[in-house]
Design an enzyme around this catalytic site. Sequence first.
Site, PDB file in Angstrom:
ATOM      1  N   ARG A   1       0.805  -1.237   0.000  1.00  0.00           N
ATOM      2  CA  ARG A   1       0.000   0.000   0.000  1.00  0.00           C
ATOM      3  C   ARG A   1       0.831   1.277   0.000  1.00  0.00           C
ATOM      4  O   ARG A   1       0.524   2.207  -0.748  1.00  0.00           O
ATOM      5  CB  ARG A   1      -0.993   0.014   1.169  1.00  0.00           C
ATOM      6  CG  ARG A   1      -2.063  -1.058   1.129  1.00  0.00           C
ATOM      7  CD  ARG A   1      -2.741  -1.158  -0.188  1.00  0.00           C
ATOM      8  NE  ARG A   1      -3.964  -1.947  -0.132  1.00  0.00           N
ATOM      9  CZ  ARG A   1      -4.495  -2.576  -1.167  1.00  0.00           C
ATOM     10  NH1 ARG A   1      -3.897  -2.522  -2.345  1.00  0.00           N
ATOM     11  NH2 ARG A   1      -5.612  -3.245  -1.049  1.00  0.00           N
TER      12      ARG A   1
ATOM     13  N   SER B   1     -13.600 -10.773  -1.825  1.00  0.00           N
ATOM     14  CA  SER B   1     -12.747  -9.609  -2.016  1.00  0.00           C
ATOM     15  C   SER B   1     -11.304 -10.102  -2.008  1.00  0.00           C
ATOM     16  O   SER B   1     -10.838 -10.675  -1.028  1.00  0.00           O
ATOM     17  CB  SER B   1     -12.980  -8.599  -0.894  1.00  0.00           C
ATOM     18  OG  SER B   1     -11.884  -7.724  -0.825  1.00  0.00           O
TER      19      SER B   1
HETATM   20  N1  ARG Z   1      -5.937  -8.100   6.295  1.00  0.00           N
HETATM   21  C1  ARG Z   1      -4.896  -7.788   5.394  1.00  0.00           C
HETATM   22  C2  ARG Z   1      -4.322  -6.453   5.715  1.00  0.00           C
HETATM   23  O1  ARG Z   1      -4.932  -5.684   6.372  1.00  0.00           O
HETATM   24  C3  ARG Z   1      -5.309  -7.918   3.948  1.00  0.00           C
HETATM   25  C4  ARG Z   1      -6.373  -7.006   3.454  1.00  0.00           C
HETATM   26  C5  ARG Z   1      -6.663  -7.355   2.043  1.00  0.00           C
HETATM   27  N2  ARG Z   1      -7.624  -6.536   1.409  1.00  0.00           N
HETATM   28  C6  ARG Z   1      -8.577  -7.020   0.577  1.00  0.00           C
HETATM   29  N3  ARG Z   1      -9.303  -6.147  -0.026  1.00  0.00           N
HETATM   30  N4  ARG Z   1      -8.777  -8.268   0.377  1.00  0.00           N
HETATM   31  O2  ARG Z   1      -3.230  -6.152   5.330  1.00  0.00           O
END
Ligand code: ARG
Length: 390
Positions: free
Chosen positions: A99, A175
């Site tokens: 990110r 997702s």
């Molecule tokens: N729980 C993980 C994090 O917060 C992954 C999040 C993934 N996002 C998604 N849209 N599937 O880093």
Amino acid sequence: MNSGMKKKKVVLAYSGGLDTSVCIPLLREHYGYDEVIAVTVDVGQPEEDIKEAKGRGEKLSESYREVDAKEEFVRDYIFTLIKANGNYEGYVLGTAIARPLIAKRVVEVAKEEKADAVAHGCTGKGNDQLRFDVVFRTTDLDVVAPMREMSLTREEERKYAEEHGISFETEKRWSIDENIWSRSIEGSELEDPSFFPPDEIFQWTVSPGKAPEDAEIIKIEFENGIPVSLNERKMDGVPLIKELNEVGGKHGVGRTDMIEDRVLGFKSREIYEHPAATILLVAHRDLEHLVLTRNELRFKEFVDRTWSELVYQGLLMDPLYESLNAFVDKTQERVSGTVYVKLEKGAARVVGRESANALYSKDVSFDSKLEQRSAEGFSMYHGFQSRIVR
Ligand code: ARG
């Protein structure tokens, strides 16, 4: 809400999925931006996803850009993670570590384009909003998060998408967030922690029960904490990780089903696939145990955990992150050597290791002529304090 009166430009971090696609017309109609620039940052998503994002992005936005950040991702983020044994509660941090880079590249485009704002499609429930915001707010651009601000229901969102010609060939049930380091699957029935994950959600790994009977031993060479060759072939990071994902996935290595503590404090049920990450992290940690002192290992465990928490929170610009990396890099000066990993029915186990920097001495091994009696004095006072207490 900053509904614009004058001509305004916004740069959106665009994945091509439903949420970010809906953001494009929303940014025009609801927020009053005249120009939406959609940017897809390639950190190793599947090629079809990138292609789909391009098609949809070009259709929906005023201008579409694709940015290839794969090499930077591996070199400056994943390799740093390997050196710090990055792991948060058992999660290999794939989404988390990507990110900040995506946000950084979006900001770069915004500056080039002299945009007024940057936007992301994260909701107000997860960690990703924090990771984007924290980078976006290092600029004086406006930060817009339509999904978080408007909190549309799934129904409203689908209706809005339909009205704006946003369609998907197959209804997306889960997702999914994917990059070269990990694939995360969440949502729908998986949100019930007691629901067993159906096999269809896995794409990188076969079910360990269906993995080949024959195990495979791979040889990984590290230099200063970084993997540099696989089975005696010198390789760059991107192809090396891709190949390990293939071979590990074939043996069912690298599945995680866990309950995770989000930054906001909510617990969430998460499912991940990450064969290369599992293999490289297991191998790297093992090599550290061969070449670092006991004191270094104990201290580094704490550093690694703090490092992982910072990354999970998206706080790569906390000065502590740089300080921790300085310590980690110093230790990695000796983390060079070779590790043999056996892949078998879902497991990745180290079966051998060697290094010119090994702190292992044959002189004190099982079969050596160690002067055992000289340990008597040491042993005499071992546990001395506890004896007094009794
Ligand atoms: N729980 C993980 C994090 O917060 C992954 C999040 C993934 N996002 C998604 N849209 N599937 O880093």
